[in-house]
Design an enzyme around this catalytic site. Structure first.
Site, PDB file in Angstrom:
ATOM      1  N   SER A 138       0.828  -1.207   0.000  1.00 44.47           N
ATOM      2  CA  SER A 138       0.000   0.000   0.000  1.00 44.47           C
ATOM      3  C   SER A 138       0.864   1.259   0.000  1.00 44.47           C
ATOM      4  O   SER A 138       0.522   2.256  -0.642  1.00 44.47           O
ATOM      5  CB  SER A 138      -0.956   0.005   1.191  1.00 44.47           C
ATOM      6  OG  SER A 138      -0.276   0.177   2.412  1.00 44.47           O
ATOM      7  N   ASP A 139       1.986   1.223   0.704  1.00 47.08           N
ATOM      8  CA  ASP A 139       2.921   2.347   0.655  1.00 47.08           C
ATOM      9  C   ASP A 139       3.466   2.539  -0.757  1.00 47.08           C
ATOM     10  O   ASP A 139       3.458   3.648  -1.309  1.00 47.08           O
ATOM     11  CB  ASP A 139       4.090   2.104   1.608  1.00 47.08           C
ATOM     12  CG  ASP A 139       3.733   2.370   3.060  1.00 47.08           C
ATOM     13  OD1 ASP A 139       2.898   3.253   3.313  1.00 47.08           O
ATOM     14  OD2 ASP A 139       4.293   1.700   3.936  1.00 47.08           O
ATOM     15  N   LEU A 140       3.967   1.459  -1.330  1.00 46.01           N
ATOM     16  CA  LEU A 140       4.565   1.535  -2.662  1.00 46.01           C
ATOM     17  C   LEU A 140       3.515   1.864  -3.717  1.00 46.01           C
ATOM     18  O   LEU A 140       3.747   2.674  -4.617  1.00 46.01           O
ATOM     19  CB  LEU A 140       5.254   0.218  -2.997  1.00 46.01           C
ATOM     20  CG  LEU A 140       6.389  -0.200  -2.054  1.00 46.01           C
ATOM     21  CD1 LEU A 140       6.867  -1.612  -2.367  1.00 46.01           C
ATOM     22  CD2 LEU A 140       7.546   0.788  -2.130  1.00 46.01           C
TER      23      LEU A 140
END
Length: 413
Positions: A177-179
Site C-alpha cells: 500500500s505504501d509503494l
C-alpha cells in the site's frame, strides 16, 4: 538490441528535466513517489527536520547503516529546516514559488497547520501540483484516522484474500500500500503536470493508502459479483484460473506455472498425464472449480524432476513458468542484471546495490547519485532564495536550518 538505456542514453533528454519537486514526507509512500520522479529526471529536494528524517535512524546490519533511507532517497537533495518555525515556513513558501510539484504524506491537515497546505500556497503558486498521500484520503469518515501499510492491507480487503488456502491470513511480504500509493501519486502528478504545462493551472492530488489497495481488487470483486460469496485466501492459486500456482519439485525448490486454455494440452503432454478428456478439467472454468484435485494430480508429476529441469521443458513447450526467487537469488538473477534492476556501483551510490525504478527508456536517466547527507543543499537553496551568509549563519544559530559541514563556504558567498 534496443537502444533504450537506464542512464538516459544518447537519443533523448530526461523526461522530467527542469521539473523541481519539493518533498515534505516521512516513512515510505511519499519518498517512493518522489524517487520515481527523480529517476525520471526531476530535481527532488527533500525537506527534512534539522535533526534529519526519522528514517535515517532506522538502520540495518552489523554496520548499522541507514539502508532504508538510502534506497528511497537516492538522487535527491536535502534542505534541513524546521517547518514549525515561522522562518522555516517562510523558506518553504518561497521555495514553493520556484517549484512545479510538492509531495507530502502526513496526516490530513498537518501541513495546513504550518501554513503550508494546498490552499495556503495556491495563491502564490497557481501552477503548483500539490500531492497529498495519506492513510484514508482528504475526505470521508476515516480522513482523520492514522493509516499505515498493515491497516491499509486489511481495510482494502487484501489481507482477507492473502495467505494459505486453509484460511490463515497473511499480509503481503512487500509494503504494497505504501509503494502502490507512491506510484498512484506519481501517475497523478504526471497527469497534472501535463495540464499545468498546457496552461490549465495547478491541482491537488489526493491519494490514499486504503484506496490504492482497494483499487487492485479487480479479480476478487469480479469473483464476488459472480458468486455472491466473499472470496478467501487461496495460497498461490489464481482467483479465476487453474492450473495457476506453485508446485514443489524433486529438489525441494518451487516452481510457478500458469497454464490457460491454449497451453493446457501442451502441459498434459509434457507431464505425460491424460486429463484433456476428463470432464472435471474440460474447460478453464471446470479446472478452476476442481483446482484442488487438479493440483494434487499435477504435484505428483512435478515431484519427479528438479525445478530447473522442469523450467527448461516448460519453457520449450511455451508454457508460462518461473522460479520462486528468494531476495538473494533475485538480486543476482541474469534477467534482472540485463535490465539493470539492481546495479552495483558503490562509488556512485555509497553502497553495493540499489533498487531501480522499472522504466527503461532514453528519457529515464534512472538512479543518478547517492542519498544526501542532512542539509546537503540547504546553503545552495538559501542562496538561490536571496539569503546572504550572515542570515544563513543566524538561521543555523537559531536552529531553523541545518547546513552540512563544509558546504556553506562553497554555496554562499
Amino acid at each position: 538490441m534496443s537502444n533504450k538505456t537506464r542512464d538516459g542514453g544518447a537519443p533523448g533528454k530526461a523526461f522530467l528535466a527542469g521539473v523541481r519537486v519539493l518533498e515534505i514526507t516521512g516513512a515510505l509512500a511519499g519518498p517512493y513517489c518522489t524517487t520515481i520522479l527523480a529517476d525520471l529526471g526531476a530535481e527532488v529536494i527533500k525537506v527534512e527536520p534539522v535533526a534529519g528524517d526519522g528514517l535515517r535512524r532506522r538502520v540495518v546490519g552489523p554496520e548499522r547503516r541507514s539502508m532504508p533511507f538510502d534506497l528511497v532517497h537516492r538522487g535527491k537533495g536535502s534542505l534541513a529546516v524546521d517547518i514549525k518555525h515561522p522562518d522555516g515556513q517562510a523558506i518553504v513558501r518561497r521555495l514553493a514559488r520556484s517549484s512545479d510539484v510538492l509531495v507530502e504524506n502526513f496526516r490530513v491537515g498537518a501541513l495546513a497547520r504550518q501554513g503550508l497546505g494546498y490552499e495556503d500556497l495556491r495563491s502564490d503558486c497557481p501552477d503548483l501540483v500539490y500531492c497529498s498521500i495519506s492513510g484514508f484520503g482528504q475526505h470521508g469518515p476515516m480522513r482523520d484516522a492514522k493509516g499505515i501499510d498493515l491497516i491499509a492491507q486489511a481495510y482494502g480487503g487484501l489481507m482477507s484474500v492473502t495467505g494459505s488456502a486453509d484460511g490463515e491470513l497473511a499480509k503481503a511480504g512487500y509494503p504494497v500500500s505504501d509503494l502502490g500509493s507512491g506510484m498512484w501519486g506519481a501517475i497523478g502528478i504526471l497527469a497534472a503536470l501535463l495540464r499545468a504545462r498546457a496552461g490549465g493551472g495547478g491541482a491537488h492530488i489526493d491519494v490514499a493508502l486504503a484506496d490504492a489497495v482497494a483499487s487492485w481488487s479487480v479479480w476478487e470483486v469480479a469473483d464476488y459479483l459472480g458468486t455472491a460469496v466473499p472470496p478467501g485466501p487461496l495460497g498461490t492459486a489464481h482467483r479465476l484460473a487453474a492450473p495457476y500456482q506453485a508446485f514443489e519439485c524433486s529438489d525441494g525448490r518451487t516452481l510457478v506455472v500458469g497454464a490457460v486454455d491454449r497451453s493446457w494440452p501442451a502441459l498434459c503432454r509434457l507431464l505425460d498425464i491424460d486429463l484433456t478428456s476428463d470432464p472435471r478439467f474440460a474447460s478453464e472454468y471446470e479446472r478452476f472449480v476442481h483446482r484442488a484435485e487438479l493440483a494434487g494430480l499435477l504435484q505428483e508429476r512435478f515431484d519427479k524432476r528438479p525445478r530447473d529441469d522442469w523450467m527448461a521443458r516448460l519453457h520449450d513447450a511455451g508454457i508460462p513458468c518461473g522460479p520462486v526467487n528468494t531476495i538473494d537469488t533475485m538480486l543476482d538473477d541474469p534477467q534482472y542484471a540485463a535490465r539493470e534492476m539492481f546495479p552495483r556501483d558503490a562509488e556512485r551510490f555509497g553502497h553495493a546495490r540499489i533498487v531501480n525504478t522499472p522504466i527503461v527508456s532514453d528519457g529515464a536517466p534512472r538512479a543518478s547519485r547517492r542519498a544526501p547527507v542532512v542539509g546537503a543543499d540547504t546553503s545552495r537553496l538559501l542562496h538561490e532564495l536571496g539569503y546572504d551568509r550572515t542570515r544563513v549563519d543566524q538561521l543555523v544559530a537559531d536552529g531553523v536550518v541545518q547546513v552540512a559541514p563544509g558546504v556553506v563556504e562553497r554555496a554562499v558567498g
